[in-house]
Design a protein around this motif. Structure first.
Motif, PDB file in Angstrom:
ATOM      1  N   ALA A 107      81.892  66.989  27.889  1.00 21.35           N
ATOM      2  CA  ALA A 107      81.774  66.257  29.147  1.00 21.35           C
ATOM      3  C   ALA A 107      80.581  65.308  29.128  1.00 21.35           C
ATOM      4  CB  ALA A 107      81.669  67.220  30.320  1.00 21.35           C
ATOM      5  N   CYS A 108      79.564  65.617  28.334  1.00 25.64           N
ATOM      6  CA  CYS A 108      78.377  64.749  28.266  1.00 25.64           C
ATOM      7  C   CYS A 108      78.462  63.722  27.143  1.00 25.64           C
ATOM      8  CB  CYS A 108      77.115  65.579  28.057  1.00 25.64           C
ATOM      9  SG  CYS A 108      76.651  66.547  29.488  1.00 25.64           S
ATOM     10  N   PRO A 110      81.395  62.818  24.909  1.00 24.54           N
ATOM     11  CA  PRO A 110      82.730  62.797  24.295  1.00 24.54           C
ATOM     12  C   PRO A 110      82.746  61.871  23.086  1.00 24.54           C
ATOM     13  CG  PRO A 110      82.722  61.559  26.369  1.00 24.54           C
ATOM     14  CD  PRO A 110      81.400  62.258  26.272  1.00 24.54           C
ATOM     15  N   ASN A 112      84.421  59.025  20.673  1.00 24.49           N
ATOM     16  CA  ASN A 112      85.164  57.806  21.006  1.00 24.49           C
ATOM     17  C   ASN A 112      86.649  57.928  20.683  1.00 24.49           C
ATOM     18  OD1 ASN A 112      84.831  57.779  18.282  1.00 24.49           O
ATOM     19  ND2 ASN A 112      83.949  55.728  18.142  1.00 24.49           N
ATOM     20  N   ILE A 133      94.161  66.297  32.560  1.00 28.00           N
ATOM     21  CA  ILE A 133      93.901  67.532  31.822  1.00 28.00           C
ATOM     22  C   ILE A 133      92.428  67.904  31.905  1.00 28.00           C
ATOM     23  CG2 ILE A 133      93.403  66.398  29.604  1.00 28.00           C
ATOM     24  CD1 ILE A 133      95.161  68.567  28.277  1.00 28.00           C
ATOM     25  N   GLN A 344      89.913  67.232  40.581  1.00 31.80           N
ATOM     26  CA  GLN A 344      88.644  66.938  39.906  1.00 31.80           C
ATOM     27  C   GLN A 344      87.588  67.010  40.997  1.00 31.80           C
ATOM     28  OE1 GLN A 344      88.519  63.623  36.934  1.00 31.80           O
ATOM     29  NE2 GLN A 344      86.983  62.776  38.280  1.00 31.80           N
ATOM     30  N   PHE A 349      79.429  67.719  37.023  1.00 34.08           N
ATOM     31  CA  PHE A 349      78.671  68.942  36.701  1.00 34.08           C
ATOM     32  C   PHE A 349      79.072  70.150  37.561  1.00 34.08           C
ATOM     33  CE2 PHE A 349      75.786  65.659  35.008  1.00 34.08           C
ATOM     34  CZ  PHE A 349      75.691  66.117  33.703  1.00 34.08           C
TER      35      PHE A 349
ATOM     36  N   LEU B  34      85.131  54.786  28.334  1.00 29.68           N
ATOM     37  CA  LEU B  34      84.911  55.900  29.264  1.00 29.68           C
ATOM     38  C   LEU B  34      85.760  55.708  30.516  1.00 29.68           C
ATOM     39  CD1 LEU B  34      81.064  56.545  28.921  1.00 29.68           C
ATOM     40  CD2 LEU B  34      82.885  58.185  28.402  1.00 29.68           C
ATOM     41  N   LEU B  37      89.244  56.718  29.572  1.00 31.04           N
ATOM     42  CA  LEU B  37      89.338  58.177  29.449  1.00 31.04           C
ATOM     43  C   LEU B  37      89.321  58.853  30.817  1.00 31.04           C
ATOM     44  CD1 LEU B  37      89.328  60.794  27.719  1.00 31.04           C
ATOM     45  CD2 LEU B  37      86.863  60.528  27.420  1.00 31.04           C
ATOM     46  N   ASN B  39      90.771  58.252  33.412  1.00 34.05           N
ATOM     47  CA  ASN B  39      92.077  58.400  34.061  1.00 34.05           C
ATOM     48  C   ASN B  39      92.710  59.763  33.794  1.00 34.05           C
ATOM     49  OD1 ASN B  39      92.125  55.787  35.137  1.00 34.05           O
ATOM     50  ND2 ASN B  39      92.755  54.954  33.154  1.00 34.05           N
ATOM     51  N   VAL B  40      92.331  60.390  32.702  1.00 33.38           N
ATOM     52  CA  VAL B  40      92.963  61.666  32.349  1.00 33.38           C
ATOM     53  C   VAL B  40      91.967  62.812  32.204  1.00 33.38           C
ATOM     54  CG1 VAL B  40      94.924  60.533  31.210  1.00 33.38           C
ATOM     55  CG2 VAL B  40      92.902  61.144  29.851  1.00 33.38           C
ATOM     56  N   PHE B  41      90.677  62.537  32.080  1.00 38.16           N
ATOM     57  CA  PHE B  41      89.668  63.575  31.796  1.00 38.16           C
ATOM     58  C   PHE B  41      88.397  63.201  32.554  1.00 38.16           C
ATOM     59  CE2 PHE B  41      86.468  65.671  28.999  1.00 38.16           C
ATOM     60  CZ  PHE B  41      87.050  66.927  28.867  1.00 38.16           C
ATOM     61  N   ASP B  42      87.749  64.181  33.151  1.00 40.61           N
ATOM     62  CA  ASP B  42      86.548  63.924  33.946  1.00 40.61           C
ATOM     63  C   ASP B  42      85.402  63.466  33.047  1.00 40.61           C
ATOM     64  OD1 ASP B  42      84.457  63.876  35.727  1.00 40.61           O
ATOM     65  OD2 ASP B  42      84.755  65.909  36.470  1.00 40.61           O
ATOM     66  N   ARG B  44      82.553  61.879  34.386  1.00 40.02           N
ATOM     67  CA  ARG B  44      81.406  61.472  35.199  1.00 40.02           C
ATOM     68  C   ARG B  44      80.085  62.069  34.730  1.00 40.02           C
ATOM     69  NH1 ARG B  44      83.616  63.411  40.601  1.00 40.02           N
ATOM     70  NH2 ARG B  44      84.286  65.000  39.122  1.00 40.02           N
ATOM     71  N   ALA B  45      80.150  63.063  33.850  1.00 36.98           N
ATOM     72  CA  ALA B  45      78.918  63.647  33.306  1.00 36.98           C
ATOM     73  C   ALA B  45      78.532  62.991  31.980  1.00 36.98           C
ATOM     74  CB  ALA B  45      79.101  65.150  33.109  1.00 36.98           C
ATOM     75  N   ALA B  46      79.312  62.010  31.543  1.00 39.32           N
ATOM     76  CA  ALA B  46      79.087  61.443  30.201  1.00 39.32           C
ATOM     77  C   ALA B  46      77.851  60.551  30.163  1.00 39.32           C
ATOM     78  CB  ALA B  46      80.321  60.660  29.757  1.00 39.32           C
ATOM     79  N   TYR B  47      76.950  60.841  29.221  1.00 36.77           N
ATOM     80  CA  TYR B  47      75.771  60.011  29.009  1.00 36.77           C
ATOM     81  C   TYR B  47      76.063  58.909  27.993  1.00 36.77           C
ATOM     82  CZ  TYR B  47      73.198  63.763  31.256  1.00 36.77           C
ATOM     83  OH  TYR B  47      72.751  64.692  32.142  1.00 36.77           O
ATOM     84  N   LEU B  48      76.898  59.242  27.029  1.00 36.33           N
ATOM     85  CA  LEU B  48      77.241  58.247  26.018  1.00 36.33           C
ATOM     86  C   LEU B  48      78.579  58.600  25.410  1.00 36.33           C
ATOM     87  CD1 LEU B  48      76.681  59.566  22.959  1.00 36.33           C
ATOM     88  CD2 LEU B  48      74.321  59.062  23.527  1.00 36.33           C
ATOM     89  N   LEU B  49      79.186  57.659  24.735  1.00 36.12           N
ATOM     90  CA  LEU B  49      80.447  57.865  24.032  1.00 36.12           C
ATOM     91  C   LEU B  49      80.111  57.788  22.549  1.00 36.12           C
ATOM     92  CD1 LEU B  49      83.549  58.151  24.696  1.00 36.12           C
ATOM     93  CD2 LEU B  49      83.713  55.747  24.052  1.00 36.12           C
ATOM     94  N   ALA B  50      80.255  58.926  21.874  1.00 35.82           N
ATOM     95  CA  ALA B  50      79.698  59.030  20.527  1.00 35.82           C
ATOM     96  C   ALA B  50      80.697  58.665  19.448  1.00 35.82           C
ATOM     97  CB  ALA B  50      79.211  60.455  20.294  1.00 35.82           C
ATOM     98  N   ASP B  51      80.176  58.133  18.357  1.00 34.60           N
ATOM     99  CA  ASP B  51      80.951  57.943  17.135  1.00 34.60           C
ATOM    100  C   ASP B  51      80.430  58.989  16.141  1.00 34.60           C
ATOM    101  OD1 ASP B  51      81.986  57.224  14.675  1.00 34.60           O
ATOM    102  OD2 ASP B  51      81.986  55.079  15.176  1.00 34.60           O
ATOM    103  N   GLN B  63      79.560  54.257  20.505  1.00 34.00           N
ATOM    104  CA  GLN B  63      80.717  53.375  20.378  1.00 34.00           C
ATOM    105  C   GLN B  63      80.322  51.906  20.187  1.00 34.00           C
ATOM    106  OE1 GLN B  63      83.726  53.746  19.967  1.00 34.00           O
ATOM    107  NE2 GLN B  63      85.024  52.364  21.140  1.00 34.00           N
TER     108      GLN B  63
END
Lengths: 475, 475
Positions: A107-108, A110, A112, A133, A344, A349, B34, B37, B39-42, B44-51, B63
Motif C-alpha cells: 500500500a505504501c 507498490p 510499477n 480488489i 474502500q 491507513f 498510481l 491503479l 481504480n482497482v486498488f487503494d 492513497r497510502a502510496a509514497y512512491l511507485l517503485a521499480d 517509476q
C-alpha cells in the motif's frame, strides 16, 4: 471443453495408478522423520510426509516412495496439480525472483507492475459484478479485512459525513464504545471462515476449532439441512429453506440494525459440504439489501473452478451481486473482490497492513487463471464431476451405510456421509493404505477436492479404490 | 566485524548517491500510474511507485527513474537490501520452484525437507532459550496464533486434565462462556501488534488504526515515557518506570487471574519508537512469572538484527526467557518461537490453518540468517548505528526543533522527534524530494529503519540530506 487430456499435456510422467509399498501407513521412513520434526513443530495433524519433488499432477509421493492419488490437494488449494510446468516456469522467471527478493509493503510502495499484474490476473478472474480488489495473505486474513471494510462502511454511513468525535477518538484507545463498534457479523451454523479472532467468531464448524478462544458475541443463523436425493425431497427441502430464511429475518429484526454484514459459503465446506438452493441464496440476498446489510460470499474453498463455475455463487444468478467475495486457497493469492467504492474506507491507513498481499502469489494466480482459460478447465471440471457423480451413484447403490451423495452439477465438489464419524475415519485411513488421499469434513462426511486437472481416468482409479476399500470394510 | 564493505560485495552497481530528476515528488509517471491503479486498488497510502527491477541495495528506484536512499526498507522488512544476490539465487533454485508450485497445508502434509529447513534456518536463528516454532504468514498472524497458544495453555492449566464438559462444547458454538474464554491479553499504551481483530485489540498506537472496528475488552498498561538525553534524566526515568511497573502490578491484581499473557515490543515502533530500560523489562518478567502470566515479546519489527542484537530482547539479560517470541518482517517468514511444550495445545487441529507457514518464505529466511552470520551483520549494524547516532547528535546540536534523539546502543534503530506532527511530515516529504525515503511513527517521530547492509557511507549520505533538508526548512 478441450478434446485432449490436460493432465497428459502437463504431466507426461504422471503415474497411472497409486503404489503403496509399505505394510502400514504412514510408512517407516515417514514415521521416523515426523517423529524428529515433532520435537520442534506440531506434527500431530500430519497424514503423510510428502516428497514434493517427486509428486506429479494428481499424484502425491511420500517419503517412503508411496504414490497416492490426491483427491484433497492440500485442503483444496492446489489448482493445477503438483509441479505444474506453467507454475514452475513462472517460479523460475525474473518477475518471480524480483517479487521474492523485494517484497513490497504494497500500500505504501507498490511496484510499477502491480496494477497490470492485477488487471491481467486476479481482476480478470473477478466474479461477475466485481471490479475492485484488496489483497491479503490467507483465507482468514481475506475474511477479516472484508469484515473491517464492512464495519467501516456501516460506521461511515451512520456518521453521514461528520468527522470523528473526541469521544470516539479517546474511547477507541480503551477498546470502548463509541470509538469501537457494537456492530456484528452474522454467520451461519456449521459455517467456516477461518481461525483468527474475528474470523473464528464467525466460524461455527466444530467445538475443537473454537474452544478456549475469546469470541465476539455475534449471531448465527440456521443453514438449511437438506435431505437427499434432492429430487425425492423437494417439498421437505423447500420447507426447510423457508424456515431458515424466516429465522434469518427474525435475527435481522432482533439485532436492530446492528448487523454490518453476513458471511456465507456457497457450499459449507469444513462444516460438512452442506448445500442450499439458488432460491435460498437469492432470498437471503434480498433480505440483506432490504436491511442495508452487506453480503460477503466466502469463496475461499469453493472458488476457482471446482464447482463447475469459476465462482460457486455464479450458480445462483443473483440480480444483485454480493458486496464482497473473498478468495484464497487455489489462487495462492488471497483477498476480496468488491464493486462499491465506499467499501474502500474514507481515509488511507484504515485498511492497511505491511504486506497487504504478496506479488509473488499474484504472479502465480495470474498463471493459474490463464491456464484455466486456455484449457477451459472450469467446463472440463463440470464434465468430470458429472462423470464421477454418476459412477459414485452406481457404486453406492444398495450400500445403506453411505448416504447423502451430493454435489450433482457442482463439478468435482462431491461429498457423501457415513453413519458415524468413526466409520468415516476408518474409510479414510483405509483409503490411504489403498493409495488414495481423501479427507473428511463435518461430522461424518467425505469430501472430494481434486485439482482442476482431475480427469475421467483419475475418477476411474478413485472409484476402483473406493470399491476395494468398501469391500474390505463392509464385505 | 567484517573489514570489507558488504554492500559493495553484494551490490557492485549500487548507486553512490540519490538522484531526483522530477521537479515534484512523486514524479509525473508515478502519479499517472498510481491514478490508474487507484481504480482497482487503494493507493492513497502510496509514497512512491517503485521499480524493483532497478532498485539496488540501499537505493530504491521509482517509476520516473528517481533514485532514493531507502531508510525505511518496506516498513523495516527488507533485511539485506534490494535485489540481494543470495536471495535472487535461492529464488531461482529448484527448492524454491518446488515450494511455490506445491505449497503445502503444512500441518497435514509437511514436506520431507521442512524439518531440516527449519533446523538450518529459522530455528538456528532462535532467541536464547527458545527451541520450538510455529510458523505463520504475517506479524498479525504470528501474534494471533501466539495469543491462541496462550489461551489454550491457560485453559488447560485450569482444566487440570479433565476433558471438555458438555456445557463447554455446546456454549462455544454460540460464542458463549464457558466454552469460549473470558481471559484477556494485556498490552501496553502505544503498543502495536497488528490489525486483525485479536491483534488490533492489543494495538494501542493511534485511533485511526482502531476506529469503528469491534474490539475485545482487554486491558492496557502504561509504557514508560522516558526523557532524553537519558544520562541527564536518570532519576526521573527511574521514577517513571517504577510507576509503570506499579500500575502494571495493580492491573494484574484487578484482573484476578484473567490475564493469559502480556504482549510487549522491546521498542514500541509504530507507537513512536518508545524505549524502556532492561531493568523495566526484567521487573515485568518477574511479575508475569509470579502471577502465572505468559510473556509474549513481539519482535516483528525489532527482530533480526537492526538493534545490534539478533533479537532486541537479548539486550535485557533476562534470567527467564520470554514464553513466546513472535517474528515476521525482515525474515519474510513469520511465526513464534517458544520452549514450553505445553504451549503446543493438548490436541491436534486446535492450532491450525491451511497454510501454517510457507516453505518459500522459510527458504528465504534461511538465506537471510546465513548471510547475517557469514558477514557478522548484527555486529556491523551495531557499529554503523553508533557511527550514525554520533553524527546525528552533532548535526542536531543547537537545533531545538529536534528533540529526543534516541536509540543509542541499539544499532540503526534510531529515532528523534519534531515539535509537531506537521513539522515532522514536512520534513519527511522534503526528504523524499531530496532523495531519502524515511518514515515517521507515533505523533511526531522520525524513525530510521535501514536494512542490515546500511553502512557508514550510506549514513554520510543520509546525514548530508538531513542537513540540506533542515536548512531548507529552518534556514
Amino acid at each position: 471443453m478441450p478434446s485432449y487430456s490436460v493432465a497428459e499435456l502437463y504431466y507426461p510422467d504422471e503415474p497411472t495408478e497409486p503404489k503403496i509399498s509399505t505394510s502400514s501407513y504412514p510408512g517407516p521412513k515417514a514415521k521416523q522423520e515426523l517423529e524428529k520434526l515433532s520435537n520442534v513443530f506440531d506434527t500431530r495433524a500430519a497424514y503423510l510426509l510428502a516428497d514434493y519433488y517427486k509428486s506429479r499432477g494428481n499424484y502425491i509421493v511420500d517419503q517412503d516412495g508411496n504414490v497416492l492419488l490426491d483427491v484433497y490437494a492440500q485442503i483444496s488449494s492446489i489448482a493445477l496439480g503438483y509441479n505444474n510446468p506453467e507454475i514452475l516456469k513462472v517460479a523460475k522467471s525474473d518477475a518471480m525472483s524480483v517479487a521474492l527478493a523485494n517484497r513490497p509493503a504494497l500500500a505504501c510502495f507498490p511496484s510499477n507492475d502491480y496494477g497490470q499484474l492485477l488487471e491481467d490476473g486476479l481482476l480478470k478472474a473477478a466474479p461477475q459484478g466485481q471490479d475492485k480488489i484488496w489483497t491479503a495473505l490467507s483465507g482468514s486474513d481475506a475474511n477479516e479485512t472484508a469484515f473491517k471494510a464492512c464495519f467501516m462502511y456501516q460506521a461511515a454511513k451512520k456518521r453521514n459525513g461528520r468527522s470523528f468525535s473526541t469521544e470516539e477518538l479517546e474511547s477507541v484507545m480503551d477498546n470502548q464504545l463509541p470509538g469501537t463498534s457494537e456492530m456484528v457479523i452474522c454467520s451461519f451454523e456449521k459455517g467456516f471462515h477461518g481461525r483468527l479472532f474475528g474470523s473464528l467468531s464467525t466460524t461455527r464448524s466444530k467445538p475443537i476449532h473454537k474452544l478456549d478462544i475469546p469470541a465476539f458475541n455475534w449471531p448465527k443463523a440456521p443453514f438449511p439441512d437438506l435431505k437427499y436425493p434432492l429430487e425425492e425431497n423437494k417439498e421437505a427441502n423447500k420447507a426447510e429453506e423457508s424456515s431458515c430464511i424466516e429465522k434469518f429475518s427474525q435475527i435481522v429484526q432482533e439485532w436492530q440494525g446492528k448487523i454490518a454484514a453476513v458471511i456465507i459459503e456457497p457450499i459449507q465446506s469444513e462444516g460438512g459440504d452442506n448445500h442450499a438452493s439458488s432460491d435460498f441464496f437469492q432470498k437471503l440476498r434480498e433480505i440483506t439489501i432490504e436491511n442495508g446489510i452487506l453480503m460477503i460470499v466466502d469463496e475461499v474453498q469453493t472458488g476457482v473452478g471446482a464447482t463447475g463455475k469459476m465462482w460457486a455463487h455464479e450458480h445462483w444468478n443473483l440480480s444483485n451481486p454480493p458486496d464482497l467475495v473473498t478468495f484464497s486457497k487455489k489462487f495462492q493469492a488471497a483477498g476480496f473482490y468488491y464493486h462499491d467504492p465506499k467499501l474502500q474506507p474514507d481515509q488511507p491507513f484504515r485498511q492497511f497492513n505491511t504486506w497487504c498481499g504478496d506479488p509473488s502469489k499474484a504472479l502465480i494466480a495470474k498463471v493459474i487463471y490463464e491456464e484455466i482459460v486456455k484449457h477451459d478447465l472450469v467446463t472440463r471440471t463440470a464434465e468430470v464431476g458429472n462423470y464421477l457423480f454418476n459412477r459414485l451413484e452406481k457404486l453406492f447403490e444398495g450400500k445403506n451405510y453411505i448416504q447423502n451423495l451430493r454435489g450433482k452439477g457442482q463439478g468435482t465438489y462431491i461429498a457423501f456421509d457415513f453413519g458415524t464419524s468413526s466409520e468415516r475415519d476408518s474409510f479414510l485411513s483405509r483409503l490411504r493404505c489403498n493409495g488414495a488421499n481423501v479427507a473428511g469434513c463435518g461430522d461424518s462426511a467425505v469430501r472430494l477436492r481434486p485439482s482442476l486437472t482431475f480427469e475421467e481416468k483419475h475418477a476411474d482409479v478413485l472409484v476402483s479404490i473406493f470399491d476395494k476399500t468398501l469391500r474390505q470394510l463392509y464385505g
